[in-house]
Design a protein around this motif. Structure first.
Motif, PDB file in Angstrom:
ATOM      1  N   LEU A   1       1.147  -1.368  -0.173  1.00 24.65           N
ATOM      2  CA  LEU A   1      -0.118   0.121  -0.403  1.00 24.65           C
ATOM      3  C   LEU A   1       0.906   1.400  -0.456  1.00 24.65           C
ATOM      4  N   ARG A   2       1.129   2.219  -1.087  1.00 28.66           N
ATOM      5  CA  ARG A   2       1.564   3.392  -0.884  1.00 28.66           C
ATOM      6  C   ARG A   2       0.808   4.596  -1.018  1.00 28.66           C
ATOM      7  N   LEU A   3       0.791   5.851  -0.089  1.00 23.35           N
ATOM      8  CA  LEU A   3       0.360   6.108  -0.078  1.00 23.35           C
ATOM      9  C   LEU A   3       0.914   7.897   0.268  1.00 23.35           C
ATOM     10  N   VAL A   4       0.682   8.732  -0.623  1.00 26.29           N
ATOM     11  CA  VAL A   4       0.831  10.168  -1.038  1.00 26.29           C
ATOM     12  C   VAL A   4      -0.096  11.212  -0.704  1.00 26.29           C
ATOM     13  N   GLU A   5       0.568  12.366   0.380  1.00 32.61           N
ATOM     14  CA  GLU A   5       0.274  13.140   0.660  1.00 32.61           C
ATOM     15  C   GLU A   5       0.358  14.670  -0.493  1.00 32.61           C
ATOM     16  N   SER A   6      -0.960  14.790  -0.811  1.00 33.97           N
ATOM     17  CA  SER A   6      -1.144  16.958  -0.794  1.00 33.97           C
ATOM     18  C   SER A   6      -1.576  18.149   0.066  1.00 33.97           C
ATOM     19  N   GLY A   7      -1.254  19.086  -1.045  1.00 31.09           N
ATOM     20  CA  GLY A   7      -2.421  20.197  -0.024  1.00 31.09           C
ATOM     21  C   GLY A   7      -1.476  20.453   0.394  1.00 31.09           C
ATOM     22  N   GLY A   8      -0.471  20.925   1.314  1.00 33.12           N
ATOM     23  CA  GLY A   8       0.097  20.907   2.292  1.00 33.12           C
ATOM     24  C   GLY A   8       0.171  23.083   1.471  1.00 33.12           C
ATOM     25  N   GLY A   9       1.093  23.593   2.704  1.00 35.51           N
ATOM     26  CA  GLY A   9       1.723  24.559   2.150  1.00 35.51           C
ATOM     27  C   GLY A   9       1.686  26.067   3.405  1.00 35.51           C
ATOM     28  N   SER A  24      -2.773   4.067  -3.007  1.00 30.50           N
ATOM     29  CA  SER A  24      -2.977   3.194  -4.420  1.00 30.50           C
ATOM     30  C   SER A  24      -3.161   1.090  -4.092  1.00 30.50           C
ATOM     31  N   THR A  25      -4.595   0.624  -3.521  1.00 32.54           N
ATOM     32  CA  THR A  25      -4.916  -0.002  -3.616  1.00 32.54           C
ATOM     33  C   THR A  25      -6.408  -0.360  -4.038  1.00 32.54           C
ATOM     34  N   TYR A  26      -6.893  -1.272  -4.428  1.00 32.19           N
ATOM     35  CA  TYR A  26      -7.999  -1.278  -4.800  1.00 32.19           C
ATOM     36  C   TYR A  26      -9.144  -1.942  -3.273  1.00 32.19           C
ATOM     37  N   THR A  27      -8.004  -2.442  -2.579  1.00 31.86           N
ATOM     38  CA  THR A  27      -9.361  -2.367  -0.752  1.00 31.86           C
ATOM     39  C   THR A  27      -9.196  -1.568  -0.056  1.00 31.86           C
ATOM     40  N   TYR A  28      -8.775  -0.144  -0.314  1.00 34.63           N
ATOM     41  CA  TYR A  28      -8.404   0.757   0.387  1.00 34.63           C
ATOM     42  C   TYR A  28      -9.833   0.656   1.396  1.00 34.63           C
ATOM     43  N   SER A  29     -11.345   0.293   0.664  1.00 34.66           N
ATOM     44  CA  SER A  29     -11.919   0.901   1.852  1.00 34.66           C
ATOM     45  C   SER A  29     -11.928  -0.460   3.473  1.00 34.66           C
ATOM     46  N   GLY A  30     -11.146  -1.000   2.992  1.00 29.79           N
ATOM     47  CA  GLY A  30     -11.010  -2.284   3.967  1.00 29.79           C
ATOM     48  C   GLY A  30      -9.919  -1.746   5.282  1.00 29.79           C
ATOM     49  N   ASN A  75     -10.177   6.091  -3.414  1.00 34.00           N
ATOM     50  CA  ASN A  75      -9.033   5.685  -2.660  1.00 34.00           C
ATOM     51  C   ASN A  75      -8.547   7.061  -2.361  1.00 34.00           C
ATOM     52  N   THR A  76      -9.321   8.063  -1.129  1.00 33.86           N
ATOM     53  CA  THR A  76      -8.561   8.729  -1.723  1.00 33.86           C
ATOM     54  C   THR A  76      -8.885   9.280   0.119  1.00 33.86           C
ATOM     55  N   LEU A  77      -7.804  10.491   1.094  1.00 35.97           N
ATOM     56  CA  LEU A  77      -8.837  10.001   1.993  1.00 35.97           C
ATOM     57  C   LEU A  77      -8.469  12.081   2.658  1.00 35.97           C
ATOM     58  N   PHE A  78      -8.750  13.180   3.819  1.00 35.03           N
ATOM     59  CA  PHE A  78      -9.045  14.663   3.671  1.00 35.03           C
ATOM     60  C   PHE A  78      -9.011  14.691   4.493  1.00 35.03           C
ATOM     61  N   MET A  91       4.965  19.102  10.096  1.00 37.52           N
ATOM     62  CA  MET A  91       4.891  17.945   8.705  1.00 37.52           C
ATOM     63  C   MET A  91       4.060  17.015   8.907  1.00 37.52           C
ATOM     64  N   TYR A  92       2.515  16.688   7.481  1.00 37.04           N
ATOM     65  CA  TYR A  92       1.263  15.970   7.997  1.00 37.04           C
ATOM     66  C   TYR A  92       2.096  15.090   6.912  1.00 37.04           C
ATOM     67  N   TYR A  93       1.361  13.825   7.529  1.00 37.43           N
ATOM     68  CA  TYR A  93       1.966  12.605   7.085  1.00 37.43           C
ATOM     69  C   TYR A  93      -0.083  11.885   7.264  1.00 37.43           C
ATOM     70  N   CYS A  94      -0.378  10.706   6.586  1.00 36.19           N
ATOM     71  CA  CYS A  94      -1.787  10.218   6.734  1.00 36.19           C
ATOM     72  C   CYS A  94      -0.666   8.811   6.337  1.00 36.19           C
ATOM     73  N   ALA A  95      -1.600   7.780   6.881  1.00 38.41           N
ATOM     74  CA  ALA A  95      -0.908   6.362   7.434  1.00 38.41           C
ATOM     75  C   ALA A  95      -2.588   6.026   7.331  1.00 38.41           C
ATOM     76  N   ALA A  96      -2.502   4.397   7.271  1.00 37.26           N
ATOM     77  CA  ALA A  96      -3.742   3.707   6.914  1.00 37.26           C
ATOM     78  C   ALA A  96      -2.768   2.034   8.172  1.00 37.26           C
ATOM     79  N   ARG A  97      -4.168   1.631   8.087  1.00 43.71           N
ATOM     80  CA  ARG A  97      -4.043   0.183   9.249  1.00 43.71           C
ATOM     81  C   ARG A  97      -4.659  -0.631   9.376  1.00 43.71           C
TER      82      ARG A  97
END
Length: 122
Positions: A1-9, A24-30, A75-78, A91-97
């Motif tokens: 699973l690869r996560l890519v953040e954007s929108g900082g400034g 980058s996953t089709y099982t994001y909802s899990g 497949n996006t988190l906000f 620095m802001y990071y997103c994470a998944a478990r």
């Protein structure tokens, strides 16, 4: 699973930003997902989390100002950040478990993005 953040400034105090995290996953909802931040010289802090069922949890320092949401179809988190303060600078990071429950505990997350910088000036 690869996560890519954007929108900082850089914004002035009282301003708003929206962070995005694409996965980058089709099982994001899990996955349960979270946003974390780390300021220079400080530890990583849990900011907001959302479980597989869509329920949310927030750190006291951001409750009422930040809103976490997920779009499983894209497949996006906000993270909508309003009324930003200089102390939100980090620095802001997103994470998944893989578990179903939301949590603000960083050690329970398996996957991390590279981070996006948020700077709030007074």
């Amino acid at each position: 699973l690869r996560l890519v953040e954007s929108g900082g400034g850089s914004v002035q105090s009282g301003g708003s930003l929206v962070l995005s995290c694409s996965a980058s996953t089709y099982t994001y909802s899990g996955y349960s997902l979270g946003w974390f931040r780390q300021a220079p010289g400080k530890g990583r802090e849990g900011v907001a989390a959302v479980g597989r069922d869509g329920t949310t949890e927030y750190a006291k320092s951001v409750k009422g100002r930040f809103t976490i949401s997920r779009d499983n179809a894209k497949n996006t988190l906000f993270l909508q950040m309003n009324s930003l303060k200089p102390e939100d600078t980090a620095m802001y990071y997103c994470a998944a478990r893989g578990g179903p429950l939301k949590t603000l505990s960083a050690q329970l997350y398996n996957y991390w993005g590279q981070g996006t910088q948020v700077t709030v000036s007074s």
